[in-house]
Write an enzyme that holds these catalytic residues in place. Structure first.
Site, mmCIF file in Angstrom:
data_model
loop_
_atom_site.group_PDB
_atom_site.id
_atom_site.type_symbol
_atom_site.label_atom_id
_atom_site.label_comp_id
_atom_site.label_asym_id
_atom_site.label_seq_id
_atom_site.Cartn_x
_atom_site.Cartn_y
_atom_site.Cartn_z
ATOM 1 N N ASP A 43 0.813 -1.223 0.000
ATOM 2 C CA ASP A 43 0.000 0.000 0.000
ATOM 3 C C ASP A 43 0.849 1.277 0.000
ATOM 4 O OD1 ASP A 43 -2.394 -1.365 0.038
ATOM 5 O OD2 ASP A 43 -2.668 -1.219 2.201
ATOM 6 N N LYS A 99 -4.324 -3.086 -7.719
ATOM 7 C CA LYS A 99 -4.939 -2.298 -6.641
ATOM 8 C C LYS A 99 -6.041 -1.409 -7.219
ATOM 9 C CE LYS A 99 -2.435 -3.982 -3.315
ATOM 10 N NZ LYS A 99 -3.005 -4.586 -2.104
ATOM 11 N N ARG A 137 -4.916 6.492 -2.837
ATOM 12 C CA ARG A 137 -3.486 6.580 -2.472
ATOM 13 C C ARG A 137 -2.679 7.329 -3.538
ATOM 14 N NH1 ARG A 137 -3.668 3.558 2.181
ATOM 15 N NH2 ARG A 137 -4.838 1.640 1.976
#
Ligand code: S3P
Length: 427
Positions: free
Chosen positions: A313, A340, A389
């Protein structure tokens, strides 16, 4: 918030922030509380849209939610959760969809799970296979079994002994949630120790679950059972703290404290990575909470392996750190990044390249030739591509460097709705 955000270079970054409650812990607290009979409480639940999706779905399946100020109160139905004919909308959240798939596999009836454009592109075969072996049926689109998913749940699943072929806490957890209602033990083997949030929270909720480290991996054994109602306290999300750790390290005038963070070893691999690069990053214990402090640093290139940061992540923001470092940083074995919320393998490279770095890839490895300082970053424009993100990694680069424009920035609300407010509060 507006969908396009301009981030200006900050002259200084000093202060203290509290990031949202851990997203992983928040999803699981809602699910375990909904499965329990009686009333559980959750302090520190993540305010992000991903966790809100899980909350709405638990209510669709029969749990009740009341909020008392910041405390969330969940009451699980005495007779257990029941199927609904309504669609279960997981939004942008892979954790919701994969864990929920495990949970509803053990709820009799047909369940329809949908997600947004990003989630509908992500592979669900990784959970469809083990859940199928347990006796549920998970169908989706194409060979990757992508959403929308139809799941036939059964009360009489069977336990399995399963080796998870990819490092994935979501796959492990989907099996464990289904295993709560299986006949016979469920044994899950993983080659890399991924976050143990499910295991720890099941233990707290009275479930018989054991975990043994084997080499670099782990074997988890679960016996069926019903969780007991529990009072949860969710500490801050280390993966959100990572943005401010990198920001503090690469900005020339920074002293950022991030209060109350979960320090689980599977979650804080990025800290060791940054320290190895030379970051002045420390943990500080105050009473029973742990804070992180990030100060301006000079970074050097290193080699980073995916197994150091299971779930990868924090890689996009580490690519920003690499862009500010002296030398070429190697990111090894990063194939999972492509799967992702967006293709973060390509996204991390594009971000470093738009800052002015030379970047290249070989198979599942990519390389960033750093500029030696964030002060040499170029101004840039980024497309968020429904990936929270990537928004925050871009904003970190813009704030420490020469500014940026992030298109599609509202997707930051998946996990961190007040990210830009916190960023501004440090300036
Ligand atoms: C999560 C697991 C990770 C991570 C995600 C949250 C979880 O995914 O990327 O943000 O809560 O279990 P993997 O299943 O790929 O490890």
């Amino acid at each position: 918030m507006s969908d396009s955000v301009e981030v200006a270079r900050a002259a200084k970054l000093h202060g203290r922030i509290r990031v949202p409650g851990d997203k992983s812990g928040s999803h699981r607290a809602l699910m375990i509380s909904a499965l329990a009979s009686g009333t559980s409480t959750i302090e520190g639940l993540s305010p992000g849209h991903d966790v809100a999706s899980t909350s709405v779905i638990m209510q669709q399946l029969g749990a009740a939610r009341h909020d008392d100020g910041d405390l969330v109160i969940i009451t699980g139905p005495e007779g257990g959760l029941t199927a609904t004919t309504s669609v279960l909308d997981c939004g942008n959240s892979g954790t919701t969809m994969r864990l929920l798939a495990g949970l509803v596999s053990a709820v009799a009836g047909t369940h329809h799970l949908v997600g947004d454009a990003s989630l509908s592109n992500r592979p669900m075969d990784r959970i469809a296979v083990p859940l199928g072996l347990m006796g549920a049926s998970v169908t989706g689109t194409g060979t990757n079994v992508s959403a929308p998913l139809t799941i036939e749940g059964h009360k009489s699943l069977k336990g399995i002994d399963f080796h998870v072929p990819v490092a994935s806490a979501q796959v492990k957890s989907a099996i464990l949630f289904a295993g709560l209602n299986a006949h016979g033990p469920c044994v899950v083997h993983e080659d890399v120790r991924t976050r143990a949030t499910t295991e720890k929270m099941f233990t707290r909720a009275g479930i018989a679950i054991a975990s043994e480290d084997v080499g670099t991996g782990r074997v988890v054994t679960l016996l069926a059972g019903r969780p007991i109602a529990t009072a949860w306290r969710i500490p801050g999300d280390p993966s959100q703290a990572a943005f401010f750790c990198v920001l503090g390290a690469i900005h020339p005038d920074a002293h950022i404290e991030i209060v109350d963070i979960d320090r689980a070893p599977e979650r804080t691999g990025f800290v060791s990575v940054l320290q190895r690069m030379g970051a002045n990053l420390t943990f500080e214990t105050r009473g029973d909470t742990i804070s992180m402090v990030a100060r301006s640093s000079e970074l050097n290139a290193i080699e980073i392996h995916a197994h150091e940061i299971p779930s990868v992540d924090e890689v996009p923001v580490l690519a920003v750190a690499a862009a500010a470092a002296t030398g070429t940083t190697s990111f090894r074995d990063m194939g999972e990044l492509r799967l992702k919320e967006s293709d973060r393998f390509a996204g991390s490279m594009t971000l470093a390249s738009s800052l002015g770095c030379r970047v290249w890839s070989e198979g599942d490895d990519f390389f960033v030739e750093g500029l030696g300082s964030a002060e040499r970053f170029s101004e840039f424009r980024a497309e968020a591509d429904l990936d929270h993100r990537m928004v925050m990694s871009s904003a970190v680069a813009g704030c420490a460097g020469a500014g940026c424009t992030v298109i599609g920035a509202s997707t930051v609300s998946s996990s961190y709705p007040h990210f830009f407010r916190d960023l501004t509060s440090l300036q």
